[in-house]
Scaffold this motif. Structure first.
Motif, PDB file in Angstrom:
ATOM      1  N   UNK A  75      -2.229  12.899   9.395  1.00  0.00           N
ATOM      2  CA  UNK A  75      -1.299  12.128   8.587  1.00  0.00           C
ATOM      3  C   UNK A  75      -1.820  10.700   8.419  1.00  0.00           C
ATOM      4  N   UNK A  76      -2.322  10.090   9.508  1.00  0.00           N
ATOM      5  CA  UNK A  76      -2.860   8.722   9.469  1.00  0.00           C
ATOM      6  C   UNK A  76      -4.201   8.693  10.192  1.00  0.00           C
ATOM      7  N   UNK A  77      -5.061   7.769   9.818  1.00  0.00           N
ATOM      8  CA  UNK A  77      -6.352   7.598  10.449  1.00  0.00           C
ATOM      9  C   UNK A  77      -6.773   6.146  10.292  1.00  0.00           C
ATOM     10  N   UNK A  78      -7.760   5.732  11.075  1.00  0.00           N
ATOM     11  CA  UNK A  78      -8.257   4.360  10.998  1.00  0.00           C
ATOM     12  C   UNK A  78      -9.444   4.311  10.051  1.00  0.00           C
ATOM     13  N   UNK A  79      -9.435   3.314   9.194  1.00  0.00           N
ATOM     14  CA  UNK A  79     -10.545   3.086   8.280  1.00  0.00           C
ATOM     15  C   UNK A  79     -10.886   1.602   8.383  1.00  0.00           C
ATOM     16  N   UNK A  80     -11.997   1.305   9.063  1.00  0.00           N
ATOM     17  CA  UNK A  80     -12.361  -0.090   9.269  1.00  0.00           C
ATOM     18  C   UNK A  80     -11.300  -0.773  10.111  1.00  0.00           C
ATOM     19  N   UNK A  81     -10.772  -1.870   9.602  1.00  0.00           N
ATOM     20  CA  UNK A  81      -9.739  -2.625  10.318  1.00  0.00           C
ATOM     21  C   UNK A  81      -8.360  -2.021  10.136  1.00  0.00           C
ATOM     22  N   UNK A  82      -8.174  -1.193   9.125  1.00  0.00           N
ATOM     23  CA  UNK A  82      -6.838  -0.715   8.774  1.00  0.00           C
ATOM     24  C   UNK A  82      -6.600   0.724   9.181  1.00  0.00           C
ATOM     25  N   UNK A  83      -5.348   1.000   9.485  1.00  0.00           N
ATOM     26  CA  UNK A  83      -4.905   2.377   9.682  1.00  0.00           C
ATOM     27  C   UNK A  83      -4.346   2.835   8.343  1.00  0.00           C
ATOM     28  N   UNK A  84      -4.788   3.970   7.846  1.00  0.00           N
ATOM     29  CA  UNK A  84      -4.321   4.478   6.559  1.00  0.00           C
ATOM     30  C   UNK A  84      -3.643   5.824   6.738  1.00  0.00           C
ATOM     31  N   UNK A 142      14.561  12.691   4.583  1.00  0.00           N
ATOM     32  CA  UNK A 142      13.396  12.006   4.026  1.00  0.00           C
ATOM     33  C   UNK A 142      13.066  10.872   4.975  1.00  0.00           C
ATOM     34  N   UNK A 143      11.914  10.953   5.631  1.00  0.00           N
ATOM     35  CA  UNK A 143      11.460   9.948   6.585  1.00  0.00           C
ATOM     36  C   UNK A 143      10.459   9.049   5.861  1.00  0.00           C
ATOM     37  N   UNK A 144      10.800   7.784   5.729  1.00  0.00           N
ATOM     38  CA  UNK A 144       9.936   6.831   5.028  1.00  0.00           C
ATOM     39  C   UNK A 144       9.417   5.835   6.055  1.00  0.00           C
ATOM     40  N   UNK A 145       8.115   5.596   6.041  1.00  0.00           N
ATOM     41  CA  UNK A 145       7.498   4.701   7.014  1.00  0.00           C
ATOM     42  C   UNK A 145       6.681   3.636   6.302  1.00  0.00           C
ATOM     43  N   UNK A 146       6.838   2.402   6.750  1.00  0.00           N
ATOM     44  CA  UNK A 146       5.989   1.328   6.239  1.00  0.00           C
ATOM     45  C   UNK A 146       4.564   1.660   6.656  1.00  0.00           C
ATOM     46  N   UNK A 147       3.725   1.955   5.693  1.00  0.00           N
ATOM     47  CA  UNK A 147       2.363   2.390   5.982  1.00  0.00           C
ATOM     48  C   UNK A 147       1.459   2.027   4.810  1.00  0.00           C
ATOM     49  N   UNK A 148       0.170   2.142   5.056  1.00  0.00           N
ATOM     50  CA  UNK A 148      -0.807   1.857   4.010  1.00  0.00           C
ATOM     51  C   UNK A 148      -1.595   3.118   3.698  1.00  0.00           C
ATOM     52  N   UNK A 149      -1.760   3.380   2.417  1.00  0.00           N
ATOM     53  CA  UNK A 149      -2.520   4.552   2.003  1.00  0.00           C
ATOM     54  C   UNK A 149      -3.819   4.166   1.303  1.00  0.00           C
ATOM     55  N   UNK A 159       8.039  -2.375  -1.770  1.00  0.00           N
ATOM     56  CA  UNK A 159       8.194  -1.954  -3.169  1.00  0.00           C
ATOM     57  C   UNK A 159       7.196  -0.846  -3.503  1.00  0.00           C
ATOM     58  N   UNK A 160       5.961  -1.019  -3.054  1.00  0.00           N
ATOM     59  CA  UNK A 160       4.916  -0.025  -3.297  1.00  0.00           C
ATOM     60  C   UNK A 160       5.322   1.331  -2.694  1.00  0.00           C
ATOM     61  N   UNK A 161       5.761   1.308  -1.432  1.00  0.00           N
ATOM     62  CA  UNK A 161       6.166   2.543  -0.765  1.00  0.00           C
ATOM     63  C   UNK A 161       7.360   3.159  -1.490  1.00  0.00           C
ATOM     64  N   UNK A 162       8.356   2.343  -1.824  1.00  0.00           N
ATOM     65  CA  UNK A 162       9.537   2.845  -2.528  1.00  0.00           C
ATOM     66  C   UNK A 162       9.190   3.495  -3.845  1.00  0.00           C
ATOM     67  N   UNK A 163       8.307   2.879  -4.599  1.00  0.00           N
ATOM     68  CA  UNK A 163       7.908   3.458  -5.882  1.00  0.00           C
ATOM     69  C   UNK A 163       7.127   4.757  -5.686  1.00  0.00           C
ATOM     70  N   UNK A 164       6.295   4.815  -4.652  1.00  0.00           N
ATOM     71  CA  UNK A 164       5.556   6.051  -4.378  1.00  0.00           C
ATOM     72  C   UNK A 164       6.513   7.187  -4.021  1.00  0.00           C
TER      73      UNK A 164
END
Length: 128
Positions: free
Chosen positions: A3-12, A34-41, A81-86
């Motif tokens: 579901x998530x992994x580290x890429x460089x400095x960031x977890x995606x 619906x489980x929504x998590x603040x995350x970076x993709x 906002x980005x997560x909400x729109x996704x």
């Protein structure tokens, strides 16, 4: 599946949300979670990515310091906002001539019963 992994400095993460089905022992119909998590993709705006590069714990910084500076506040706001729109943009396809990107939160809220006519919670709220 990761579901998530580290890429460089960031977890995606592959997704900002997960959907589950809840079956109640005496319930007539299953519920939906619906489980929504603040995350970076990886497809966030450049300023959100830049803030994340400089703040390793973003988007999970401690809230013990309630006084966010402008950059920190804007980064969380833009990520939210980005997560909400996704999560919710698929409800507003080009077929309905309105993009969620162009709508205010109030317009999205008011449009949900029309876009999800069979959702029992939205129908119950309309009757109130």
């Amino acid at each position: 599946m990761r579901f998530c992994w580290s890429r460089g400095k960031r977890k995606q993460c592959e997704s900002h949300f997960a959907v589950g089905c809840i079956r109640y022992p005496n319930g007539a119909q299953p519920g939906i979670l619906i489980y929504i998590k603040a995350s970076q993709s990886g497809d966030e705006s450049s300023d959100v990515r830049e803030y994340a590069d400089c703040h390793r714990s973003f988007p999970h910084e401690s809230t013990s310091d309630q006084f966010f500076d402008e950059n920190q506040f804007e980064s969380y706001r833009k990520l939210g906002r980005h997560v909400g729109l996704k999560v919710f943009a698929p409800l507003f396809s080009p077929l309905v001539n309105t993009s969620a990107h162009d709508m205010t939160p109030e317009q999205i809220r008011d449009a949900l019963p029309e876009r999800l006519p069979d959702h029992p919670d939205l129908q119950a709220r309309q009757r109130m």
